[in-house]
Motif scaffolding. Structure first.
Motif, PDB file in Angstrom:
ATOM      1  N   THR A 146     -16.043   0.901   5.317  1.00 16.40           N
ATOM      2  CA  THR A 146     -15.067   0.924   6.383  1.00 16.40           C
ATOM      3  C   THR A 146     -15.278  -0.259   7.327  1.00 16.40           C
ATOM      4  O   THR A 146     -16.301  -0.940   7.262  1.00 16.40           O
ATOM      5  N   ALA A 200      -1.609   5.087  -4.418  1.00  7.80           N
ATOM      6  CA  ALA A 200      -2.167   6.175  -5.210  1.00  7.80           C
ATOM      7  C   ALA A 200      -2.367   5.776  -6.662  1.00  7.80           C
ATOM      8  O   ALA A 200      -3.347   6.162  -7.294  1.00  7.80           O
ATOM      9  N   ASP A 243      -4.976  -0.695  10.673  1.00  9.37           N
ATOM     10  CA  ASP A 243      -4.893  -1.271   9.333  1.00  9.37           C
ATOM     11  C   ASP A 243      -4.087  -2.566   9.370  1.00  9.37           C
ATOM     12  O   ASP A 243      -3.024  -2.679   8.804  1.00  9.37           O
ATOM     13  N   ARG A 298       0.806  -1.212   0.000  1.00 14.51           N
ATOM     14  CA  ARG A 298       0.000   0.000   0.000  1.00 14.51           C
ATOM     15  C   ARG A 298       0.838   1.259   0.000  1.00 14.51           C
ATOM     16  O   ARG A 298       0.563   2.210  -0.730  1.00 14.51           O
ATOM     17  N   SER A 327     -12.151   1.595  -3.050  1.00 18.47           N
ATOM     18  CA  SER A 327     -12.384   2.687  -2.121  1.00 18.47           C
ATOM     19  C   SER A 327     -11.682   3.962  -2.585  1.00 18.47           C
ATOM     20  O   SER A 327     -10.557   3.909  -3.091  1.00 18.47           O
ATOM     21  N   PRO A 328     -12.315   5.121  -2.414  1.00 15.91           N
ATOM     22  CA  PRO A 328     -11.701   6.380  -2.835  1.00 15.91           C
ATOM     23  C   PRO A 328     -10.605   6.862  -1.891  1.00 15.91           C
ATOM     24  O   PRO A 328      -9.881   7.807  -2.221  1.00 15.91           O
ATOM     25  N   ASP A 329     -10.480   6.250  -0.702  1.00 14.31           N
ATOM     26  CA  ASP A 329      -9.434   6.674   0.231  1.00 14.31           C
ATOM     27  C   ASP A 329      -8.899   5.464   0.986  1.00 14.31           C
ATOM     28  O   ASP A 329      -9.352   4.338   0.798  1.00 14.31           O
ATOM     29  N   ARG A 330      -7.951   5.696   1.866  1.00 13.50           N
ATOM     30  CA  ARG A 330      -7.251   4.610   2.540  1.00 13.50           C
ATOM     31  C   ARG A 330      -7.995   4.066   3.743  1.00 13.50           C
ATOM     32  O   ARG A 330      -7.484   3.199   4.459  1.00 13.50           O
ATOM     33  N   SER A 331      -9.207   4.531   3.976  1.00 13.28           N
ATOM     34  CA  SER A 331      -9.977   4.024   5.109  1.00 13.28           C
ATOM     35  C   SER A 331     -10.563   2.647   4.830  1.00 13.28           C
ATOM     36  O   SER A 331     -11.083   2.003   5.736  1.00 13.28           O
ATOM     37  N   PRO A 365     -16.699   4.617   1.097  1.00 17.34           N
ATOM     38  CA  PRO A 365     -15.888   3.456   1.493  1.00 17.34           C
ATOM     39  C   PRO A 365     -16.670   2.514   2.410  1.00 17.34           C
ATOM     40  O   PRO A 365     -17.468   2.962   3.232  1.00 17.34           O
ATOM     41  N   ASN A 408     -21.840  10.788   1.792  1.00 17.04           N
ATOM     42  CA  ASN A 408     -20.543  10.823   2.446  1.00 17.04           C
ATOM     43  C   ASN A 408     -20.645  10.609   3.949  1.00 17.04           C
ATOM     44  O   ASN A 408     -19.694  10.194   4.605  1.00 17.04           O
TER      45      ASN A 408
END
Length: 414
Positions: A339, A42, A369, A37, A318-322, A337, A75
């Motif tokens: 989560t 990215a 994580d 990751r 997912s659009p982010d690292r969550s 996401p 969101n």
């Protein structure tokens, strides 16, 4: 390195790492992405996400009734949850203490009527072959039973089955129900995979001139790729037994060194093959073998679950690292996401139970994580989209990358 070059290199690394059988290719991609990751998130999140389970598990066709009155995802959507089955005939069936499961695993409109395990067998000084062992759900006994077949696909409803005796095979066997006699259909070209059409009236076979599961034995953690042997596909009409072979050249940019089996579109009018380079994750063809545009946004995601039954949501990266998995609302384009929920980190989407619930692979969360016992220790969960608990459907796979320690479910419409 460009995005396309990174995607292609990563796909070949996955292939060399384990020659992953089709049904768990997406899982391997997701898990590798988590391991790397910090280096590739990215780029990979936007370009590759995870390789779709292209070769066998497209039978995860979800034809469920919609659950009405649910708010659209936003969101600020709460944590994912389980929603009760709206139809008593679609009650959740689980075996949370067994891995592989002994009794049926099912939720909403889908069921795992079969699963397979795998192992590598050495066939020469420098070559090996991956062999799958298939287990099929026996409705009369209420348990999964091992089959003698080299390849298996179960039609929607769980009664009819199509199978290959060996890889590759010159004929396909069809069983229309329990106790029925096998119907044999000769093939013009040898095949190494078979798949039922959504309406269970036709078979789609992927033709190979050699065994696509053979590989060179890895040396120093690297593996030389075998020549691509796929030559096309065959469609068999079960009403009259007529079969038609179509030549489809292998795309050199597809990113697959071994298997790349064909799957059906949801309406059964097209077939598709996996493609590793975004934004197109699937390439579609008509039944004459001519290239055609993708019929839906499902071709833009590597997530195995794909499009929801009602066509309103799409399982994506997912659009982010969550999180690893996200849910895109196709009416707004907004992605939320998935989560962690109830102490589980969601690693991969598998199938939609209905428009409100997903079957996923998940591991017990440790820290922000990380996974208890490692990311390869995971289980099937049923999760919803509107907050609450998660329901375990199976026991834990202790290592989904090692032979005899892994099993891969194949979900089909109930």
């Amino acid at each position: 390195m460009t995005i396309d070059e990174l995607v292609r290199q990563t796909l070949r690394e996955w292939s060399a790492e384990a020659n992953v059988p089709p049904g768990d290719l997406a899982g391997a991609a997701l898990r590798r992405r988590r391991r790397n990751r910090s280096r590739t998130f990215a780029v990979v999140a936007g370009a590759t996400a995870a390789v779709i389970a292209a070769a066998v598990t497209a039978p995860a066709l979800v034809q469920g009734a919609l659950v009405q009155g649910r708010e659209q995802l936003g969101n600020d959507a709460p944590a994912i949850a389980v929603v009760a089955d709206p139809d008593p005939s679609r009650e959740t069936a689980a075996d949370p203490d067994s891995s592989p499961p002994k009794t049926l695993v099912a939720a909403g409109e889908v069921a795992a009527y079969s699963y397979y395990t795998w192992k590598e067998e050495k066939i020469s000084a420098d070559r090996q072959v991956r062999k799958l062992t298939w287990n099929r759900y026996d409705r009369d006994r209420g348990v999964y039973e091992r089959t003698p077949w080299a390849w298996l696909d179960v039609a929607r409803g769980g009664e009819a089955a199509a199978f290959l005796e060996e890889i590759p095979a010159t004929r396909v066997g069809v069983l229309t129900g329990r106790g029925a006699e096998v119907r044999w259909i000769a093939l013009e070209r040898p095949a190494s995979a078979v798949r039922w059409s959504p309406d269970a009236t036709r078979l789609l076979l992927t033709n190979y001139s050699a065994n696509p599961d053979e590989s060179y034995i890895p040396v120093d953690n690297s593996q030389q790729g075998m020549p691509q042997s796929r030559i096309g596909f065959t469609v068999v009409d079960l009403n009259d037994g007529r079969s038609v072979f179509r030549t489809v050249a292998v795309d050199p940019d597809a990113g697959f060194d071994h298997r790349n089996d064909f799957g059906w579109s949801d309406d059964g009018t097209l077939v598709w093959e996996s493609h590793a380079v975004m934004p197109v994750t699937r390439k579609y063809y008509d039944l004459e073998g001519r290239a055609r545009p993708a019929p839906s946004k499902e071709a833009e995601t590597y997530q195995q679950a794909g499009l929801s039954p009602g066509g309103t949501r799409l399982a994506v990266e997912s659009p982010d690292r969550s999180a690893v998995v996200g849910i895109q609302d196709l009416s707004t384009g907004r992605t939320v996401p998935l989560t962690p929920v109830s102490g589980y980190w969601i690693e991969q989407s598998v199938a939609w139970a209905d428009d409100e619930r997903l079957v996923v692979w998940a591991c017990e969360q440790k820290g922000t994580d990380d996974c208890v016992g490692g990311e390869f220790r995971n289980r099937l969960l049923l999760v919803g989209l509107n907050g609450g608990e998660a329901v375990p459907l199976s026991g834990f796979r202790e290592n989904s990358q090692q032979e005899d320690e892994s099993w891969v479910p194949v979900f089909t419409a109930r």
